[in-house]
Design an enzyme around this catalytic site. Structure first.
Site, PDB file in Angstrom:
ATOM      1  CG  ASN A   9     -26.496 -20.051   4.063  1.00 47.12           C
ATOM      2  OD1 ASN A   9     -27.663 -19.716   4.273  1.00 47.12           O
ATOM      3  ND2 ASN A   9     -26.112 -20.667   2.946  1.00 47.12           N
ATOM      4  CE  LYS A  11     -26.534 -24.309   3.473  1.00 50.34           C
ATOM      5  NZ  LYS A  11     -25.980 -25.377   2.708  1.00 50.34           N
ATOM      6  CG  HIS A  96     -25.328 -20.928  -1.493  1.00 49.14           C
ATOM      7  ND1 HIS A  96     -25.656 -22.234  -1.763  1.00 49.14           N
ATOM      8  CD2 HIS A  96     -24.642 -20.939  -0.321  1.00 49.14           C
ATOM      9  CE1 HIS A  96     -25.186 -23.003  -0.786  1.00 49.14           C
ATOM     10  NE2 HIS A  96     -24.564 -22.243   0.092  1.00 49.14           N
ATOM     11  CD  GLU A  98     -27.556 -25.213  -0.577  1.00 52.01           C
ATOM     12  OE1 GLU A  98     -28.274 -24.383  -0.007  1.00 52.01           O
ATOM     13  OE2 GLU A  98     -26.748 -25.950   0.031  1.00 52.01           O
ATOM     14  CD  GLU A 168     -20.242 -21.427   0.401  1.00 56.32           C
ATOM     15  OE1 GLU A 168     -20.221 -21.630   1.615  1.00 56.32           O
ATOM     16  OE2 GLU A 168     -21.287 -21.363  -0.251  1.00 56.32           O
ATOM     17  N   GLY A 174     -22.176 -29.184   2.853  1.00 60.24           N
ATOM     18  CA  GLY A 174     -23.137 -30.080   3.494  1.00 60.24           C
ATOM     19  C   GLY A 174     -22.768 -31.552   3.410  1.00 60.24           C
ATOM     20  CB  SER A 213     -17.830 -29.625   5.469  1.00 55.22           C
ATOM     21  OG  SER A 213     -18.901 -30.217   4.748  1.00 55.22           O
TER      22      SER A 213
HETATM   23  C1  PEP Z   1     -23.062 -23.280   2.736  1.00 54.22           C
HETATM   24  O1  PEP Z   1     -24.102 -23.769   2.336  1.00 54.22           O
HETATM   25  O2  PEP Z   1     -22.778 -22.122   2.446  1.00 54.22           O
HETATM   26  C2  PEP Z   1     -22.191 -24.110   3.553  1.00 54.22           C
HETATM   27  C3  PEP Z   1     -20.956 -23.746   3.655  1.00 54.22           C
HETATM   28  O3  PEP Z   1     -22.760 -25.243   4.131  1.00 54.22           O
HETATM   29  P1  PEP Z   1     -22.021 -26.295   5.104  1.00 54.22           P
HETATM   30  O4  PEP Z   1     -21.156 -25.512   6.051  1.00 54.22           O
HETATM   31  O5  PEP Z   1     -23.133 -26.996   5.796  1.00 54.22           O
HETATM   32  O6  PEP Z   1     -21.214 -27.183   4.237  1.00 54.22           O
END
Ligand code: PEP
Length: 254
Positions: A9, A11, A96, A98, A168, A174, A213
């Site tokens: 992703n 973003k 997601h 976000e 997630e 993040g 992460s």
């Molecule tokens: C995400 O936003 O889907 C994600 C997993 O981000 P990160 O790997 O940076 O934590």
């Protein structure tokens, strides 16, 4: 045997030049036989990335959001699932964290977006997960089941067989705070138990990704868990070398 799905992703990152470069580097990777790769560029970069990967079967391209659930119409600034399919996407992220938290997308909107995605022949990757507060309260599995049920109840079992789920935890996205492999496995296994209440085959066949992460240091432990079938990768997918290493790690798991 089910293949791992390793999805990046991107973003709201990258320029035309940098995403072109990243896609070119990915196109040179030799993905392991048990790995399907997917990338989710920003809308504006989808076409260019698709052109780079046009003769490369290893990679699927997805969108980060089905911006609107309607087919077409007077909705200035929006993008429909049909338009994403027409632009060459085969997947789309739905829900997601976000989108849920920053943009206030609720269960009803997410269920409508899932339906629109399926009608356009896109595979929805439904993202679920708890905040740190919900984890501390101990009711996180209930929260996750509720997020899934809200979509299941609208789209029905036959449609739900066509989705992918990404667990997630919001506190891991993040932040560098990856879920311990056992913590992730506990939730993935509980998601399967929840799905089993509808249908055993739905539960067994569901592809469940972990995201938060994820990187080449922690991927091995996570991918060795029996109910983790791939990863949704944010930050670490912005480097072809790092993302390639994550794919290679999945490739070593039987
Ligand atoms: C995400 O936003 O889907 C994600 C997993 O981000 P990160 O790997 O940076 O934590």
């Amino acid at each position: 045997m089910r293949k791992f799905l390793i999805a990046g992703n991107w973003k709201m990152n990258g320029t035309k030049a940098s995403t072109h470069q990243l896609a070119s580097e990915l196109s040179k990777l030799d993905l392991p036989a048990n790995v399907n790769g997917a990338i989710f560029p920003a809308f504006l970069h989808i076409k260019d990335v698709q052109n780079v990967l046009v003769n490369n079967d290893s990679w699927q391209i997805g969108a980060q959001n089905c911006a609107h659930q309607a087919d077409f119409g007077a909705l200035t600034g929006e993008i429909s699932a049909n338009q994403l399919r027409d632009a060459g996407c085969s997947l789309v992220l739905v829900g997601h964290s976000e989108r849920r938290i920053i943009f206030g997308e609720d269960d009803a909107v997410l269920a409508a977006k899932t339906l629109a995605a399926l009608a356009a022949n896109l595979t929805p990757v439904i993202c679920v997960g708890e905040t740190s507060e919900q984890r501390l309260n101990g009711n996180y599995q209930q929260i996750i089941n509720d997020q899934l049920r809200a979509i299941f109840d609208v789209v029905g079992i036959d449609n739900f067989r066509k989705v992918v789920i990404a667990y997630e935890p919001v506190w891991a996205i993040g932040t560098g705070l990856v879920a311990a492999a056992e913590q992730a496995q506990e939730v993935h296994s509980a998601i399967r138990k929840f799905l089993e209440t509808y249908s055993e085959s739905l539960s067994v066949n569901m592809q469940i990704l972990y995201g938060g992460s994820l990187n080449s240091t922690n991927a091995n432990e996570l991918f060795n868990m029996p109910d983790i079938n791939g990863g949704l990768v944010g930050g670490a997918s912005l480097s072809a070398k790092e993302f390639g290493s994550i794919c290679a790690i999945a490739g070593e798991i039987n």
